[in-house]
Design a protein around this motif. Structure first.
Motif, mmCIF file in Angstrom:
data_model
loop_
_atom_site.group_PDB
_atom_site.id
_atom_site.type_symbol
_atom_site.label_atom_id
_atom_site.label_comp_id
_atom_site.label_asym_id
_atom_site.label_seq_id
_atom_site.Cartn_x
_atom_site.Cartn_y
_atom_site.Cartn_z
ATOM 1 N N ILE A 166 33.030 62.674 16.663
ATOM 2 C CA ILE A 166 33.499 63.594 17.346
ATOM 3 C C ILE A 166 34.058 64.214 15.928
ATOM 4 O O ILE A 166 33.601 63.378 14.394
ATOM 5 N N LEU A 167 34.775 65.385 15.199
ATOM 6 C CA LEU A 167 34.693 66.094 13.804
ATOM 7 C C LEU A 167 36.126 65.516 13.487
ATOM 8 O O LEU A 167 37.312 65.127 13.849
ATOM 9 N N MET A 168 35.842 65.070 12.304
ATOM 10 C CA MET A 168 36.879 64.446 11.486
ATOM 11 C C MET A 168 38.171 65.443 11.054
ATOM 12 O O MET A 168 39.310 65.196 10.146
ATOM 13 N N GLY A 169 37.467 66.368 10.523
ATOM 14 C CA GLY A 169 37.754 67.957 9.639
ATOM 15 C C GLY A 169 39.064 67.708 9.998
ATOM 16 O O GLY A 169 39.200 68.191 11.582
ATOM 17 N N LYS A 170 40.102 68.970 9.264
ATOM 18 C CA LYS A 170 40.777 68.902 10.075
ATOM 19 C C LYS A 170 40.907 69.974 10.278
ATOM 20 O O LYS A 170 40.554 71.417 8.918
ATOM 21 N N MET A 171 40.433 70.575 11.057
ATOM 22 C CA MET A 171 40.262 72.167 12.227
ATOM 23 C C MET A 171 41.539 72.740 12.978
ATOM 24 O O MET A 171 42.004 72.866 13.701
ATOM 25 N N HIS A 172 42.610 73.452 11.369
ATOM 26 C CA HIS A 172 43.199 73.604 12.253
ATOM 27 C C HIS A 172 43.389 74.932 11.862
ATOM 28 O O HIS A 172 43.171 76.346 11.239
ATOM 29 N N TYR A 173 43.637 76.060 12.894
ATOM 30 C CA TYR A 173 43.439 77.231 12.958
ATOM 31 C C TYR A 173 44.562 78.388 13.101
ATOM 32 O O TYR A 173 45.718 77.054 13.475
ATOM 33 N N PRO A 174 45.005 79.112 12.856
ATOM 34 C CA PRO A 174 45.849 79.476 13.052
ATOM 35 C C PRO A 174 46.139 80.305 14.094
ATOM 36 O O PRO A 174 45.922 80.346 15.207
ATOM 37 N N ALA A 175 47.468 80.204 14.673
ATOM 38 C CA ALA A 175 48.046 79.992 15.110
ATOM 39 C C ALA A 175 47.801 81.253 16.341
ATOM 40 O O ALA A 175 47.146 80.695 17.854
ATOM 41 N N GLU A 176 48.190 82.181 16.561
ATOM 42 C CA GLU A 176 47.685 83.386 16.585
ATOM 43 C C GLU A 176 46.596 83.963 17.536
ATOM 44 O O GLU A 176 46.060 83.955 18.460
ATOM 45 N N ILE A 177 45.448 82.641 16.812
ATOM 46 C CA ILE A 177 44.101 82.691 17.271
ATOM 47 C C ILE A 177 44.376 81.590 18.660
ATOM 48 O O ILE A 177 43.666 81.731 20.216
ATOM 49 N N ILE A 178 44.809 80.630 18.345
ATOM 50 C CA ILE A 178 44.916 80.023 19.024
ATOM 51 C C ILE A 178 46.050 80.169 21.048
ATOM 52 O O ILE A 178 45.729 79.739 22.253
ATOM 53 N N ALA A 179 47.012 80.690 20.076
ATOM 54 C CA ALA A 179 47.928 81.343 21.722
ATOM 55 C C ALA A 179 47.310 82.446 22.270
ATOM 56 O O ALA A 179 47.152 82.890 23.120
ATOM 57 N N SER A 180 46.074 83.166 22.090
ATOM 58 C CA SER A 180 45.557 84.238 22.750
ATOM 59 C C SER A 180 45.297 83.627 23.698
ATOM 60 O O SER A 180 44.254 82.709 23.751
ATOM 61 N N ALA A 200 50.847 79.927 9.839
ATOM 62 C CA ALA A 200 51.071 79.413 10.643
ATOM 63 C C ALA A 200 49.513 78.848 11.619
ATOM 64 O O ALA A 200 49.154 79.416 12.475
ATOM 65 N N LYS A 201 49.460 77.532 11.333
ATOM 66 C CA LYS A 201 48.928 76.745 11.861
ATOM 67 C C LYS A 201 48.785 75.561 12.497
ATOM 68 O O LYS A 201 49.530 74.630 12.220
ATOM 69 N N ILE A 202 47.823 75.237 13.640
ATOM 70 C CA ILE A 202 48.215 74.090 14.323
ATOM 71 C C ILE A 202 46.469 73.860 14.872
ATOM 72 O O ILE A 202 44.889 74.672 15.010
ATOM 73 N N PRO A 203 46.069 72.413 14.969
ATOM 74 C CA PRO A 203 44.934 72.178 15.298
ATOM 75 C C PRO A 203 44.516 72.402 16.410
ATOM 76 O O PRO A 203 45.330 72.647 17.308
ATOM 77 N N TYR A 204 43.451 73.059 16.653
ATOM 78 C CA TYR A 204 42.716 72.882 17.854
ATOM 79 C C TYR A 204 42.234 72.499 18.775
ATOM 80 O O TYR A 204 41.899 72.332 20.226
ATOM 81 N N ASN A 205 41.452 71.622 18.247
ATOM 82 C CA ASN A 205 40.168 70.644 19.360
ATOM 83 C C ASN A 205 41.412 69.361 19.405
ATOM 84 O O ASN A 205 40.878 68.347 18.826
#
Length: 562
Positions: free
Chosen positions: A373-387, A423-428
């Motif tokens: 699995i991906l180890m990189g910090k895949m922190h997306y802008p929160a509004e993308i996740i919230a959509s 405003a970013k949060i991890p997605y996966n």
């Protein structure tokens, strides 16, 4: 000595693998037309080799007795030339219905850095000739891996395997999981299966739940010509991900194990047994053990640590939805507390201690994590996740990219605009992002000792190059992730055209700090070449998976000097 007594003495069995040493395997050499008659068997799925060391190799085949008996004896030979004029090792092994007629030979006491050829045969039938290698021992100037993950039979043909089989520069194949998928007909990525001739065999159209189910699915996957060729020409070092058992597996369950599907641990046991039967792997703690993590030394050049991030130690994945409050707001403090919990584990204490010990004892030039699995910090802008509308995501991303580009050009953003970017949060949360504290511990194992780390990953079906940073923001390693062999990627999830997927791939490095490159819509594989001076990585994409006609495009390359 009569034939039956000789066969008894020539077969050494341990955990389902015949062991051949110089003493046990060289008592006689057998020509295919030798005097000792061995009844015919059909070699239904080619040959394979795996888990090479500097002095040993696993040889594999499946031999179904023509008489449909419950067991049969099979001869094998190993030689340094493909004509087998002077075999260096030979023997007789037993195959049984209880192991689905698969068999393995662990050939030991071999020369390091040697190319070998091998075959299986009876008095009337022959397997294809396989080729394999042992690893160098000592000074090593170069090694090249072919890296694969996520091969979904009904989604398309395994042309990536076929292409790599023809690449003579690849020394060893690393398979990082999702070698099969457990889904039923009508499930994930099966919509076009019948149209392209990749439907499931009758009787195996349901979800995989028991040993017979898993065995039948492996048998169908191994009928793919590309996969057979790759196994025939390259040794594999493999580890499972989740779909060899069930989607989003963790220690005591899985997202795709539901009420009415029986005991999960019984299902897991069946899945692991089938995996060990069908893969040319040397189970580090026996055929019945779920422990699969192990390490390989490529001379003084590479220490490869194959990890299990699924079965042994993974706590259940967090869910973003669990932090949605009744008023619709996201409980960020609770989420950050849980995702950064220092006791939360992905590897488990035993595996982490093993890794810590291995790293401390190795002084090789490069250290490589082969894991799922991906180890990189895949922190997306929160509004993308919230959509809640996936089709709206590309438009939101376009807006955010424009803001980021304006910022890079020197325009001062408003507070609201800056907040949109910040405003970013991890997605996966199924990946290392869901186990942040342990990720930091793993990275520190290498960075604090000044060891050059390369992380290899699969799972996402897409190609990635990430700079891995610790909690201080310092880059301490690189990560390269392979695209899927046939499983659909981001383009399928978001319903993107190729053009939209390409635009998104260019945008994500602007929005996600650790991402340096990604490809979100093409299937293929990755090669990673190590020399003393640098690591050269290339992403190879196939033009087509709907039939066996394809071309290969090497679209991107990365270089790392450590």
């Amino acid at each position: 000595m009569d034939r039956r007594h000789f066969i008894k003495l020539s077969s050494l069995f341990g955990g389902g693998i015949a062991i051949s040493t110089q003493l046990s395997g060289c008592g006689a050499t057998f020509a295919p037309d030798g005097d000792d008659y061995v009844p015919p068997a059909d070699f239904t799925h080619g040959v394979a080799s795996g888990d090479p060391t500097s002095s040993s190799i696993i040889l594999w085949t499946r031999a179904v007795p023509a008489s449909n008996s419950s067991s049969s004896y099979i001869r094998w030979q190993l030689a340094t030339t493909p004509d087998f004029t002077r075999p260096v090792r030979s023997g007789v092994v037993k195959t049984e219905r209880s192991r689905d007629y698969t068999l393995k030979v662990d050939v030991r006491d071999l020369a390091p850095g040697q190319r070998y050829y091998y075959r299986f045969f009876t008095s009337e039938t022959r397997s294809p000739i396989g080729e394999t290698i042992t690893l160098n021992n000592g000074v090593t100037s170069r090694v090249k891996f072919g890296v694969f993950s996520c091969a979904n039979f009904p989604a398309g043909y395994f042309n990536a395997y076929d292409a790599a089989a023809k690449d003579s520069s690849i020394d060893v194949v690393l398979h990082l999981g999702d070698y099969i998928y457990e889904y039923p007909k009508g499930g994930y990525a099966t919509a076009n299966a019948d149209a392209i001739g990749r439907g499931f065999v009758p009787g195996n159209e349901g979800e995989l739940l028991n040993l017979a189910d898993y065995r039948t699915r492996y048998a169908q996957y191994r009928e793919d010509r590309g996969l057979q060729l790759l196994h025939q020409h390259k040794p594999f070092i493999a580890v499972w991900d989740d779909h060899e058992i069930a989607n989003d597996t963790y220690m005591s369950g899985a997202e795709n194990h539901n009420a009415g599907e029986g005991d999960f641990l019984a299902r897991r046991t069946a899945a692991i047994q089938a995996y060990y039967e069908w893969l040319p792997i040397r189970p580090p703690m026996g055929d019945e053990s779920p422990h699969i993590y192990r390490h390989f030394e490529f001379g003084n050049l590479v220490s490869l640590y194959m990890l299990d991030t699924r079965v042994i130690g993974r706590e259940k994945q967090l869910s973003l939805g669990a932090y949605k409050q009744p008023d619709g707001r996201f409980d960020l403090p609770a989420f950050e507390r849980d995702v950064n919990n220092p006791s939360r584990t992905l590897l488990g204490n035993e595996q982490f201690a093993w890794l810590q010990k291995q790293v401390a004892s190795s002084n090789n030039r490069w250290h490589v994590l082969g894991q799922q699995i991906l180890m990189g910090k895949m922190h997306y802008p929160a509004e993308i996740i919230a959509s809640t509308d996936r089709k709206a995501v590309p438009g939101i991303i376009a807006q955010l990219v424009e803001l980021r580009q304006q910022q890079l050009e020197g325009r001062a953003l408003t507070a609201a605009e800056q907040q949109r970017l910040n405003a970013k949060i991890p997605y996966n949360l199924d990946a290392w992002d869901g186990y942040a504290a342990e990720r930091e511990k793993v990275l520190n194992l290498f960075s604090q000792k000044g060891k050059s780390l390369v992380v290899l990953a699969g799972d996402t079906h897409n190609g990635w190059a990430n700079a891995l940073t610790d909690n201080t923001g310092k880059t301490v390693a690189v990560e390269y992730a392979t695209p899927g062999v046939s499983s659909p990627g981001f383009e399928d999830y978001l319903g993107l055209t190729d053009k939209q997927a390409e635009d998104l791939a260019r945008a994500l490095p602007l929005l996600i700090d650790e991402v340096k490159y990604c490809n979100l819509h093409q299937r293929g594989y990755m090669t990673v070449e190590f020399t003393l001076g640098q690591v050269n990585t290339a992403w190879h994409y196939v033009s087509n998976i709907k039939d066996t006609t394809y071309t290969v495009l090497t679209q991107h390359r990365e270089q790392f000097v450590g």
